[in-house]
Motif scaffolding. Structure first.
Motif, short mmCIF file in Angstrom:
data_model
loop_
_atom_site.label_atom_id
_atom_site.label_comp_id
_atom_site.label_asym_id
_atom_site.label_seq_id
_atom_site.Cartn_x
_atom_site.Cartn_y
_atom_site.Cartn_z
N ALA A 84 -3.66 -19.18 -0.87
CA ALA A 84 -3.86 -18.51 -2.16
C ALA A 84 -2.64 -17.67 -2.52
O ALA A 84 -1.93 -17.16 -1.65
CB ALA A 84 -5.11 -17.63 -2.10
N HIS A 85 -2.42 -17.52 -3.82
CA HIS A 85 -1.23 -16.83 -4.33
C HIS A 85 -1.65 -16.04 -5.57
O HIS A 85 -2.37 -16.57 -6.42
CB HIS A 85 -0.20 -17.91 -4.69
CG HIS A 85 1.06 -17.41 -5.32
ND1 HIS A 85 1.84 -18.19 -6.12
CD2 HIS A 85 1.68 -16.20 -5.26
CE1 HIS A 85 2.90 -17.51 -6.52
NE2 HIS A 85 2.83 -16.29 -6.01
N ALA A 86 -1.24 -14.79 -5.66
CA ALA A 86 -1.56 -13.99 -6.86
C ALA A 86 -0.39 -13.07 -7.18
O ALA A 86 0.46 -12.80 -6.32
CB ALA A 86 -2.83 -13.17 -6.63
N THR A 87 -0.36 -12.60 -8.42
CA THR A 87 0.73 -11.71 -8.84
C THR A 87 0.18 -10.41 -9.42
O THR A 87 -1.01 -10.30 -9.69
CB THR A 87 1.63 -12.41 -9.90
OG1 THR A 87 0.80 -12.82 -10.98
CG2 THR A 87 2.36 -13.61 -9.32
N ASP A 88 1.11 -9.46 -9.61
CA ASP A 88 0.74 -8.17 -10.20
C ASP A 88 1.94 -7.73 -11.05
O ASP A 88 2.95 -8.43 -11.11
CB ASP A 88 0.46 -7.15 -9.07
CG ASP A 88 -0.37 -5.96 -9.53
OD1 ASP A 88 -0.48 -5.75 -10.75
OD2 ASP A 88 -0.90 -5.23 -8.67
N THR A 89 1.89 -6.56 -11.64
CA THR A 89 3.03 -6.09 -12.44
C THR A 89 4.24 -5.92 -11.52
O THR A 89 4.11 -5.54 -10.36
CB THR A 89 2.73 -4.72 -13.08
OG1 THR A 89 2.62 -3.74 -12.05
CG2 THR A 89 1.44 -4.75 -13.90
N LEU A 90 5.44 -6.22 -12.07
CA LEU A 90 6.65 -6.06 -11.25
C LEU A 90 6.93 -4.57 -11.03
O LEU A 90 7.22 -4.14 -9.92
CB LEU A 90 7.83 -6.75 -11.96
CG LEU A 90 9.08 -6.95 -11.13
CD1 LEU A 90 8.81 -7.85 -9.94
CD2 LEU A 90 10.22 -7.52 -11.97
N ALA A 91 6.81 -3.79 -12.11
CA ALA A 91 7.09 -2.36 -12.01
C ALA A 91 5.86 -1.61 -11.53
O ALA A 91 4.75 -1.83 -12.01
CB ALA A 91 7.54 -1.81 -13.36
N LEU A 92 6.12 -0.72 -10.58
CA LEU A 92 5.03 0.04 -9.96
C LEU A 92 4.28 0.89 -11.00
O LEU A 92 3.05 0.98 -10.98
CB LEU A 92 5.66 0.94 -8.89
CG LEU A 92 4.82 1.48 -7.77
CD1 LEU A 92 4.00 0.41 -7.10
CD2 LEU A 92 5.74 2.18 -6.75
N HIS A 93 5.03 1.50 -11.93
CA HIS A 93 4.38 2.44 -12.87
C HIS A 93 3.43 1.75 -13.85
O HIS A 93 2.65 2.41 -14.53
CB HIS A 93 5.43 3.24 -13.65
CG HIS A 93 6.28 2.40 -14.56
ND1 HIS A 93 7.59 2.08 -14.26
CD2 HIS A 93 6.00 1.80 -15.72
CE1 HIS A 93 8.07 1.33 -15.24
NE2 HIS A 93 7.13 1.14 -16.13
N ASP A 94 3.51 0.40 -13.95
CA ASP A 94 2.61 -0.31 -14.86
C ASP A 94 1.23 -0.55 -14.26
O ASP A 94 0.34 -1.06 -14.93
CB ASP A 94 3.22 -1.68 -15.24
CG ASP A 94 4.29 -1.54 -16.30
OD1 ASP A 94 4.22 -0.56 -17.07
OD2 ASP A 94 5.19 -2.38 -16.35
N ARG A 95 1.08 -0.23 -12.97
CA ARG A 95 -0.23 -0.51 -12.32
C ARG A 95 -1.23 0.62 -12.58
O ARG A 95 -0.84 1.79 -12.56
CB ARG A 95 -0.03 -0.67 -10.81
CG ARG A 95 0.84 -1.87 -10.54
CD ARG A 95 0.89 -2.24 -9.09
NE ARG A 95 2.02 -3.17 -8.97
CZ ARG A 95 2.69 -3.40 -7.87
NH1 ARG A 95 2.33 -2.80 -6.75
NH2 ARG A 95 3.70 -4.24 -7.88
#
Ligand code: COA
Length: 385
Positions: free
Chosen positions: A239-250
């Motif tokens: 399995a593979h998933a992504t998240d925001t690249l920039a930490l402050h966007d989380r």
């Protein structure tokens, strides 16, 4: 989709390998895996690497390393997902075999990071963060993980001693791994006397800069049963998933959303949950990362990763052993190779071939490999077939 198995693995001793070239270290690992599998050809190969260009001035690695392998004009594909490049290269190899496109596939990872000085290595690594919103303002990965650590400490009461517990445990495990870059035992005192890198993270909280490679051979499970000379290891989930690249966007800087999502998908595919796992190999690029990863994998409650580590629940003989190989902290972190080397440890554990660091009766093993501060995560689950 066909069931897939790993029948061969290989890696070299990791460290500062100044006497060897980038292609030498890759070839050593690739040939070891092919030899271990007992096959005389591969149909295709994948290379996980983060930045051949910035570390050794070499791109076009799919073609270059296929040529180096000398097994004819096979398809050679380079895969990049920062520090998760190796795990993702393995996943592409898995998809190629599961889908029936190829029968014998070589999944590899490589990075040669010590041919440049520390500043250039830090710059190369920082290209995996958000250039516009993070790097232009001077932050690097130790700084980003230090901010995650501060939030975790503030919100959950995670302590400096709990961070040290991760490093102490991983160096203890790595001391029994003959291929590790830093196979020495350490104490909390050693951690506290090491240089402050980005408060609260010290040198002994950080994974090192490493040269190294790792490789695995994948085939359909049916074929594995006929040709393997050892225990075939089934890939139970990928399995593979992504998240925001920039930490402050989380929404929450102390939570690894991509790991949680990839783990959820992987558990569903494998039909097992965290309680069934015999052990895990996870991405401890910094001590706080391991604490946050075990929470996202559901091995312990949210916010309790530090407590679980300090209580010995993740130790070799603990309730859910984490990083029996020594992890990135002790074994080393040649970024593109890390995800494949995690799989090598799982395969060897499931074969019962790990000596002093062997997990008793190991049946299910999980690997979690992530890029950047968790903008990409790849989770695999394996079963002794
Ligand atoms: N763990 C243990 N020992 C380490 C180490 C580590 N992570 N990094 C270096 N050392 C040792 C070296 O062997 C050397 O020992 P010696 O003096 O006995 O020879 C000493 O510490 C200093 O090494 P040096 O290479 O000068 O360290 P450095 O200050 O240039 O780099 C870090 C140290 C922690 C900054 C560097 O390893 C680093 O940037 N790590 C993080 C890598 C990273 O971000 N990866 C991606 C994660 S997302």
């Amino acid at each position: 989709m066909r069931d897939v198995a790993v029948i061969g693995v290989g890696m070299n001793r990791w460290g500062e390998l100044w006497e060897k070239s980038h292609r030498d270290i890759w070839t050593e690992a690739a040939l070891k895996a092919i030899d271990d599998a007992g096959v005389d050809h591969v149909d295709a190969m994948y290379v996980g690497t983060m930045s051949g260009g910035l570390f050794v001035g070499q791109e076009h690695l799919g073609a270059m390393l296929a040529d180096q392998l000398g097994m004819g004009p096979i398809p050679g594909t380079r895969v990049e997902s920062a520090c998760a490049s190796g795990g993702l290269a393995f996943r592409q190899a898995y998809i190629a075999v599961a889908s029936g496109i190829h029968d014998v596939v070589l999944a590899t990872g490589v990075e040669k990071m010590t041919d440049v000085d520390g500043g250039r290595a830090t710059y190369a690594l920082s290209t995996a963060a958000d250039q516009e919103y993070e790097c232009y303002h001077g932050i690097t990965f130790p700084g980003l993980y230090a901010m995650m650590a501060r939030v975790h400490m503030h919100r959950y009461g995670t302590t400096r001693e709990q961070l040290s517990a991760v490093a102490i445990k991983n160096h203890h495990n790595g001391a029994h791994n003959p291929l590790a870059q830093y196979p020495m035992e350490i104490t909390h005192d050693v951690v506290m006397k090491s240089a402050l890198v980005a408060d609260p993270l010290r040198l002994m909280d950080c994974s090192p800069v490493t040269d190294g490679a790792a490789a695995a051979v994948l085939v359909p499970l049916e074929l594995a049963k006929k040709i393997t000379r050892t225990t075939a290891v089934r890939v139970a989930a990928s399995a593979h998933a992504t998240d925001t690249l920039a930490l402050h966007d989380r929404p929450d800087m102390a939570w690894l959303g991509s790991t949680a999502k990839a783990a959820k998908d992987a558990y569903q595919q494998a039909g097992v949950g965290p309680k069934e796992l015999s052990f895990c190999e996870v991405h401890d690029c910094f001590t706080i990362a391991e604490i946050m990863v075990i929470e996202a994998l559901g091995l312990c409650e949210k916010g309790k990763g530090g407590e679980a580590s300090a209580a010995g629940r993740t130790a070799l003989g603990g309730e859910f052993p984490v990083n029996p190989s020594g992890g990135l902290k002790s074994k080393g972190h040649p970024v593109g190779a890390t995800g494949v080397a995690q799989i090598l440890e799982v395969v060897e554990q499931l074969r019962g071939a790990c000596g002093v660091r062997q997990i008793k009766d190991a049946r299910w093993g999980l690997t979690q490999n992530m890029g950047g501060t968790g903008a990409s995560s790849v989770v695999h689950i394996f079963e002794r077939a």
